[in-house]
Write a protein that holds these residues in place. Sequence first.
Motif, PDB file in Angstrom:
ATOM      1  N   TRP A  11      44.438  43.241  41.001  1.00 30.37           N
ATOM      2  CA  TRP A  11      43.586  42.361  40.258  1.00 30.37           C
ATOM      3  C   TRP A  11      44.229  41.471  39.541  1.00 30.37           C
ATOM      4  CZ3 TRP A  11      37.873  43.479  39.002  1.00 30.37           C
ATOM      5  CH2 TRP A  11      37.064  44.259  39.935  1.00 30.37           C
ATOM      6  N   THR A  51      39.614  33.075  35.246  1.00 33.85           N
ATOM      7  CA  THR A  51      38.837  33.676  36.532  1.00 33.85           C
ATOM      8  C   THR A  51      39.274  35.030  36.750  1.00 33.85           C
ATOM      9  OG1 THR A  51      38.191  31.645  37.597  1.00 33.85           O
ATOM     10  CG2 THR A  51      38.157  33.564  38.774  1.00 33.85           C
ATOM     11  N   VAL A  53      39.796  37.890  39.297  1.00 35.82           N
ATOM     12  CA  VAL A  53      39.810  38.126  40.915  1.00 35.82           C
ATOM     13  C   VAL A  53      40.290  39.690  41.126  1.00 35.82           C
ATOM     14  CG1 VAL A  53      40.214  35.869  41.593  1.00 35.82           C
ATOM     15  CG2 VAL A  53      42.116  37.593  41.459  1.00 35.82           C
ATOM     16  N   ASP A  54      39.383  40.133  42.263  1.00 41.75           N
ATOM     17  CA  ASP A  54      39.774  41.630  42.643  1.00 41.75           C
ATOM     18  C   ASP A  54      41.063  41.684  43.598  1.00 41.75           C
ATOM     19  OD1 ASP A  54      38.632  40.970  45.057  1.00 41.75           O
ATOM     20  OD2 ASP A  54      36.837  42.160  44.896  1.00 41.75           O
ATOM     21  N   THR A  56      41.250  41.780  46.645  1.00 43.31           N
ATOM     22  CA  THR A  56      41.033  40.932  47.719  1.00 43.31           C
ATOM     23  C   THR A  56      41.019  39.568  47.421  1.00 43.31           C
ATOM     24  OG1 THR A  56      38.608  40.893  47.713  1.00 43.31           O
ATOM     25  CG2 THR A  56      39.406  42.752  48.839  1.00 43.31           C
ATOM     26  N   SER A  58      38.679  37.906  45.789  1.00 46.69           N
ATOM     27  CA  SER A  58      37.282  37.342  45.388  1.00 46.69           C
ATOM     28  C   SER A  58      37.167  37.304  43.671  1.00 46.69           C
ATOM     29  CB  SER A  58      36.385  38.243  46.108  1.00 46.69           C
ATOM     30  OG  SER A  58      36.576  38.473  47.591  1.00 46.69           O
TER      31      SER A  58
END
Length: 79
Positions: A11, A51, A53-54, A56, A58
Amino acid sequence: LSPEPLDLTGWAILDRFESRHGLNGALAPGATMIVTVSAPVQLGNDGGIITLVDATGSAVHRVSYTAQQAARAGWTIVF
């Protein structure tokens, strides 16, 4: 909001230029985390968006902050 621990491996926090600050470890249910970003991540003095994000890539969450919040050098911004 998971009742299970969340593995943060992979992440990241992204700035407006999508520079990454990687996260790791596990987050217990209901726990919070303090993240202190460092270069190359840059948080603008005129406000901006951060932001999360994980693994992946996303987007999981985005938060914004104002120029007024950024002007308080040394202060923590709580999201």
